[in-house]
Motif scaffolding. Structure first.
Motif, PDB file in Angstrom:
ATOM      1  N   SER A   1      11.964  -6.165  -3.962  1.00 37.58           N
ATOM      2  CA  SER A   1      11.409  -5.131  -3.077  1.00 37.58           C
ATOM      3  C   SER A   1      12.124  -5.152  -1.724  1.00 37.58           C
ATOM      4  O   SER A   1      13.357  -5.123  -1.688  1.00 37.58           O
ATOM      5  CB  SER A   1       9.893  -5.264  -2.955  1.00 37.58           C
ATOM      6  OG  SER A   1       9.509  -6.478  -2.353  1.00 37.58           O
TER       7      SER A   1
ATOM      8  N   VAL B   1       8.004  -1.464   0.412  1.00 36.22           N
ATOM      9  CA  VAL B   1       9.201  -0.624   0.285  1.00 36.22           C
ATOM     10  C   VAL B   1       8.954   0.734   0.943  1.00 36.22           C
ATOM     11  O   VAL B   1       9.825   1.274   1.626  1.00 36.22           O
ATOM     12  CB  VAL B   1       9.617  -0.459  -1.199  1.00 36.22           C
ATOM     13  CG1 VAL B   1      10.654   0.644  -1.353  1.00 36.22           C
ATOM     14  CG2 VAL B   1      10.169  -1.769  -1.748  1.00 36.22           C
ATOM     15  N   ALA B   2       7.741   1.278   0.768  1.00 32.50           N
ATOM     16  CA  ALA B   2       7.411   2.565   1.395  1.00 32.50           C
ATOM     17  C   ALA B   2       7.480   2.441   2.920  1.00 32.50           C
ATOM     18  O   ALA B   2       7.996   3.335   3.607  1.00 32.50           O
ATOM     19  CB  ALA B   2       6.025   3.023   0.955  1.00 32.50           C
ATOM     20  N   ALA B   3       6.979   1.321   3.440  1.00 30.06           N
ATOM     21  CA  ALA B   3       7.037   1.112   4.895  1.00 30.06           C
ATOM     22  C   ALA B   3       8.488   0.972   5.362  1.00 30.06           C
ATOM     23  O   ALA B   3       8.858   1.469   6.425  1.00 30.06           O
ATOM     24  CB  ALA B   3       6.227  -0.128   5.278  1.00 30.06           C
ATOM     25  N   PHE B   4       9.295   0.309   4.547  1.00 28.46           N
ATOM     26  CA  PHE B   4      10.718   0.177   4.899  1.00 28.46           C
ATOM     27  C   PHE B   4      11.406   1.546   4.895  1.00 28.46           C
ATOM     28  O   PHE B   4      12.266   1.825   5.737  1.00 28.46           O
ATOM     29  CB  PHE B   4      11.433  -0.783   3.942  1.00 28.46           C
ATOM     30  CG  PHE B   4      12.923  -0.758   4.095  1.00 28.46           C
ATOM     31  CD1 PHE B   4      13.520  -1.214   5.261  1.00 28.46           C
ATOM     32  CD2 PHE B   4      13.736  -0.245   3.094  1.00 28.46           C
ATOM     33  CE1 PHE B   4      14.896  -1.173   5.427  1.00 28.46           C
ATOM     34  CE2 PHE B   4      15.116  -0.195   3.246  1.00 28.46           C
ATOM     35  CZ  PHE B   4      15.696  -0.651   4.420  1.00 28.46           C
TER      36      PHE B   4
ATOM     37  N   SER C   1      -1.391  -7.675  -5.908  1.00 26.60           N
ATOM     38  CA  SER C   1      -0.187  -8.358  -5.475  1.00 26.60           C
ATOM     39  C   SER C   1       1.062  -7.550  -5.834  1.00 26.60           C
ATOM     40  O   SER C   1       1.923  -7.302  -4.989  1.00 26.60           O
ATOM     41  CB  SER C   1      -0.158  -9.744  -6.123  1.00 26.60           C
ATOM     42  OG  SER C   1       1.084 -10.345  -5.965  1.00 26.60           O
ATOM     43  N   LEU C   2       1.135  -7.096  -7.087  1.00 28.69           N
ATOM     44  CA  LEU C   2       2.310  -6.318  -7.518  1.00 28.69           C
ATOM     45  C   LEU C   2       2.510  -5.091  -6.633  1.00 28.69           C
ATOM     46  O   LEU C   2       3.636  -4.746  -6.266  1.00 28.69           O
ATOM     47  CB  LEU C   2       2.148  -5.884  -8.983  1.00 28.69           C
ATOM     48  CG  LEU C   2       3.382  -5.202  -9.587  1.00 28.69           C
ATOM     49  CD1 LEU C   2       4.474  -6.216  -9.869  1.00 28.69           C
ATOM     50  CD2 LEU C   2       3.032  -4.446 -10.861  1.00 28.69           C
ATOM     51  N   MET C   3       1.412  -4.439  -6.270  1.00 20.39           N
ATOM     52  CA  MET C   3       1.499  -3.190  -5.518  1.00 20.39           C
ATOM     53  C   MET C   3       2.014  -3.396  -4.088  1.00 20.39           C
ATOM     54  O   MET C   3       2.385  -2.441  -3.423  1.00 20.39           O
ATOM     55  CB  MET C   3       0.141  -2.481  -5.503  1.00 20.39           C
ATOM     56  CG  MET C   3      -0.268  -1.943  -6.850  1.00 20.39           C
ATOM     57  SD  MET C   3       0.866  -0.661  -7.430  1.00 20.39           S
ATOM     58  CE  MET C   3       0.833  -0.947  -9.190  1.00 20.39           C
ATOM     59  N   GLN C   4       2.028  -4.637  -3.628  1.00 17.71           N
ATOM     60  CA  GLN C   4       2.597  -4.897  -2.294  1.00 17.71           C
ATOM     61  C   GLN C   4       4.102  -4.615  -2.279  1.00 17.71           C
ATOM     62  O   GLN C   4       4.682  -4.339  -1.234  1.00 17.71           O
ATOM     63  CB  GLN C   4       2.318  -6.331  -1.829  1.00 17.71           C
ATOM     64  CG  GLN C   4       0.832  -6.697  -1.788  1.00 17.71           C
ATOM     65  CD  GLN C   4      -0.039  -5.679  -1.081  1.00 17.71           C
ATOM     66  OE1 GLN C   4       0.264  -5.271   0.043  1.00 17.71           O
ATOM     67  NE2 GLN C   4      -1.104  -5.246  -1.734  1.00 17.71           N
ATOM     68  N   MET C   5       4.730  -4.691  -3.455  1.00 16.33           N
ATOM     69  CA  MET C   5       6.142  -4.310  -3.536  1.00 16.33           C
ATOM     70  C   MET C   5       6.310  -2.849  -3.145  1.00 16.33           C
ATOM     71  O   MET C   5       7.169  -2.496  -2.340  1.00 16.33           O
ATOM     72  CB  MET C   5       6.673  -4.524  -4.961  1.00 16.33           C
ATOM     73  CG  MET C   5       6.779  -5.969  -5.398  1.00 16.33           C
ATOM     74  SD  MET C   5       7.098  -6.130  -7.184  1.00 16.33           S
ATOM     75  CE  MET C   5       8.715  -5.373  -7.354  1.00 16.33           C
ATOM     76  N   ALA C   6       5.474  -1.992  -3.728  1.00 19.53           N
ATOM     77  CA  ALA C   6       5.551  -0.556  -3.443  1.00 19.53           C
ATOM     78  C   ALA C   6       5.194  -0.278  -1.984  1.00 19.53           C
ATOM     79  O   ALA C   6       5.855   0.503  -1.294  1.00 19.53           O
ATOM     80  CB  ALA C   6       4.614   0.208  -4.377  1.00 19.53           C
ATOM     81  N   LYS C   7       4.165  -0.958  -1.522  1.00 17.53           N
ATOM     82  CA  LYS C   7       3.677  -0.733  -0.154  1.00 17.53           C
ATOM     83  C   LYS C   7       4.734  -1.103   0.889  1.00 17.53           C
ATOM     84  O   LYS C   7       4.992  -0.343   1.829  1.00 17.53           O
ATOM     85  CB  LYS C   7       2.414  -1.587   0.024  1.00 17.53           C
ATOM     86  CG  LYS C   7       1.751  -1.542   1.363  1.00 17.53           C
ATOM     87  CD  LYS C   7       0.350  -2.139   1.220  1.00 17.53           C
ATOM     88  CE  LYS C   7      -0.256  -2.569   2.521  1.00 17.53           C
ATOM     89  NZ  LYS C   7      -1.679  -2.957   2.346  1.00 17.53           N
TER      90      LYS C   7
END
Ligand SMILES: [Zn+2]
Lengths: 297, 319
Positions: free
Chosen positions: B216, B188-191, B180-186
């Motif tokens: 995020s 943001v990277a897509a953005f 769940s936490l890593m969805q922040m990184a994912k």
């Protein structure tokens, strides 16, 4: 186990290996938070030479819960950034227990951009209970500061290596942890919420934190099996009983990771490949089911 | 390009026991406004976009209500509805297993997950929407949320279609742990990639928006909007009060507080939202309209100049 937790330092302890299978996730939480466990500056002082600390976010202030600066690692110049907890209560209060305020994340982000500008790789040390919950932190945009740091890391055109050395506390940890390589000490933990907070919400009792810690799958071994962490750095004895051995092992692992990443960067269009690999690294994280064949792809 | 975006599923509602979706229940004919305590006829509330006609309180919207208000009738095509949550940790707490909780929530909410994505039009302008549903486990961001949003952003980048996200969320989905936490990184990277493609992302912060979503993609959008009274923050007010032992200032973490502290671009009333989004989309659309040939001279804005019009530029001259 209790003995290992209570032993204070190397000087009084015999370095008996602790049987790692005997450690519960909650034991590891306690080890990860142990006040005598080496913190970022301990790593910085042993692994690097010529460390010059750079201060301030150029906007509001200088957050002592984040340290960072230029240093020499082997024959390389690196930019190092880390959460900083204190080794005693007084220092811990000064460092806000490693809980970062928006200006800390903005300092970290500034240092990352600095690294990118000069093509310097970034090494981060993660050790925080989480971002500071506070009135001032909210006024100055705690969420925005973390998000902006992530955005900077997502596109930073220089290698990033992160090491979780102690407590990986949620978004406040990830904010300096969106790296090309994520290394983790065996007794470090990395969680979406503290076991106490999770237990308070889902068990309705913060005292059930040991059970929550078990259920949440927060150990290095768990996160390696999920493909979130790339490498677990073994602690044959807990880090606070073997400070130099642990720091050396971290140094070796960082060196290997940086060597690999610099090899990628040094090839033609290396930075593009690095960016592509970083994107894919986070792109693939997640577990879901797909009930029907996808129509649109 | 539009054909790629318009491929998707027509929404088929799940059987639900949420009585809000069933207008026939007598107890639901009237709604009490939590702000001014006025009893409002439900039909009147719906007709007023679920804004209290007496005090202007903006009621929370379900994701599909928001989509219905935002995009043109019949234009919405849902994406990735078949992406469904799993239970990677086999998480269980005293209230039961996460997998059972998911099923119960799906039945209750009529949704498979907390984020609905798809293509639609706003007064004819193409847009991709990603709308969170607070009634689904507090719209917490788990793997499915992150994956659907990332796919939407990737398609936006490919097709050059603007994205609007509507973000109410309690934060991370604890039951999915670090996934769940890593969805922040994912996300943001897509953005970041969306930005490289120069495709705008408009973020509407909706009540309440906290934790991982605030930290995020939602707070680094190109334009950040909030509705009046919306609560937005990183840490929840109770946590802050407990830890700091300080009394929170009046209006703490409201949209107005965020505006004052420079964290959002503006506050918009629900009734003005669609028009505002359309106007924003037009601004970005014009950026890409190059090679128009002759430059079009500016005209005084009579609607906003109190009838006293300044002189317009003469064609052919730069003013
Ligand atoms: Zn009212």
């Amino acid at each position: 186990m209790r003995r290992a937790l209570n032993r204070r330092s190397e000087s009084t302890a015999t370095l008996e290996p602790v049987e790692s299978v005997a450690l519960t996730p909650w034991d590891r939480v306690k080890l990860a938070r142990h006040q005598s466990r080496p913190h970022s500056l301990d790593y910085i002082n042993v692994l690097f030479t010529g460390f010059i600390e750079l201060h301030g976010d150029r906007l509001f202030g200088d957050d002592p819960a984040i340290v960072g600066g230029l240093a020499r690692f082997g024959d390389r110049t690196i930019v190092v950034i880390g959460h900083q907890k204190g080794g005693d209560t007084r220092e811990n209060i000064r460092r806000n227990f490693g809980m970062v305020r928006p200006e800390g994340y903005r300092k970290a982000e500034r240092l990352m951009r600095h690294a990118e500008k000069f093509g310097i790789p970034v090494v981060t040390f993660i050790d925080t209970p989480g971002a500071e919950p506070g009135i001032g932190s909210e006024e100055r945009g705690q969420g925005t500061a973390i998000a902006e740091s992530l955005l900077t890391m997502a596109g930073l055109k220089t290698p990033i290596v992160a090491v979780i050395i102690g407590e990986g506390g949620s978004g406040g940890a990830l904010a300096i942890g969106m790296a090309d390589r994520m290394l983790m000490l065996e007794n470090a933990v990395y969680a979406v919420a503290s076991p106490e907070a999770c237990a308070a919400i889902l068990w309705k009792d913060a005292g059930k934190a040991p059970q929550a810690a078990e259920t949440m799958r927060i150990t290095a071994e768990d996160l390696l099996s999920f493909g979130i962490v790339d490498e677990v750095i073994p602690e044959l004895v807990p880090a606070h009983e073997n400070t130099h051995g642990t720091i050396s092992a971290v140094g070796d692992a960082v060196q290997r990771a940086l060597d690999e990443l610099m090899e990628v960067v040094d090839q033609p269009s290396g930075l593009d490949r690095l960016m592509e690999q970083r994107y894919e690294r986070f792109r693939r994280i997640g577990v879901w089911s797909e009930a029907l064949p996808v129509a649109a792809e | 390009m539009r054909s790629i975006l318009q491929r998707g599923d027509k929404f088929q509602p799940l059987p639900t026991d949420d009585d809000r979706l069933d207008q026939q229940i007598p107890g639901d004919l009237w709604k009490k406004c939590p702000k001014c305590s006025e009893l409002i006829y439900t039909r009147e509330l719906e007709n007023n976009l679920r804004v209290c006609p007496k005090c202007g309180n903006h009621f929370r919207l379900r994701a599909r209500e928001r989509i219905e208000q935002l995009v043109d009738p019949g234009s919405f095509v849902e994406w990735d509805a078949e992406v469904r949550p799993a239970d990677p940790l086999e998480f269980s707490d005293p209230s039961g297993a996460y997998s059972d909780k998911l099923q119960a929530t799906q039945r209750k909410s009529g949704e498979y997950e907390a984020l609905i994505t798809g293509f639609g039009t706003v007064d004819g302008r193409s847009i991709v929407v990603a709308v969170s549903d607070f009634d689904f486990l507090g719209a917490s961001m788990g793997s499915v949320f992150g994956e659907k949003l990332t796919r939407a952003m990737e398609r936006c980048a490919e097709a050059g279609t603007p994205l609007m996200s509507v973000n109410a969320s309690g934060g991370a989905r604890m039951h999915e742990g670090l996934f769940s936490l890593m969805q922040m990184a994912k996300t943001v990277a897509a953005f970041a990639r969306l930005g490289e493609a120069r495709v705008p992302h408009i973020s509407l912060l909706a009540d309440p928006c906290y934790g991982g979503v605030t930290a995020s993609y939602a707070t680094i959008a190109d334009v950040i909007i909030a509705e009046p009274g919306t609560l937005v923050g990183f840490a929840g007010p109770r946590v802050i009060e407990q830890i700091t032992k300080q009394k929170l200032p009046d209006g703490f973490q409201t949209a107005e507080f965020l505006l004052e502290h420079g964290m959002i671009d503006f506050i918009v009333e629900r009734g003005d939202l669609k028009r505002t989004v359309a106007e924003l989309l037009d601004h970005y659309a014009r950026v890409h309209q190059v090679d128009r040939g002759e430059s079009i001279p500016w005209q005084p804005n009579l609607a906003r100049s109190n009838g006293v019009a300044p002189k317009a530029a003469k064609p052919g001259k730069k003013s």
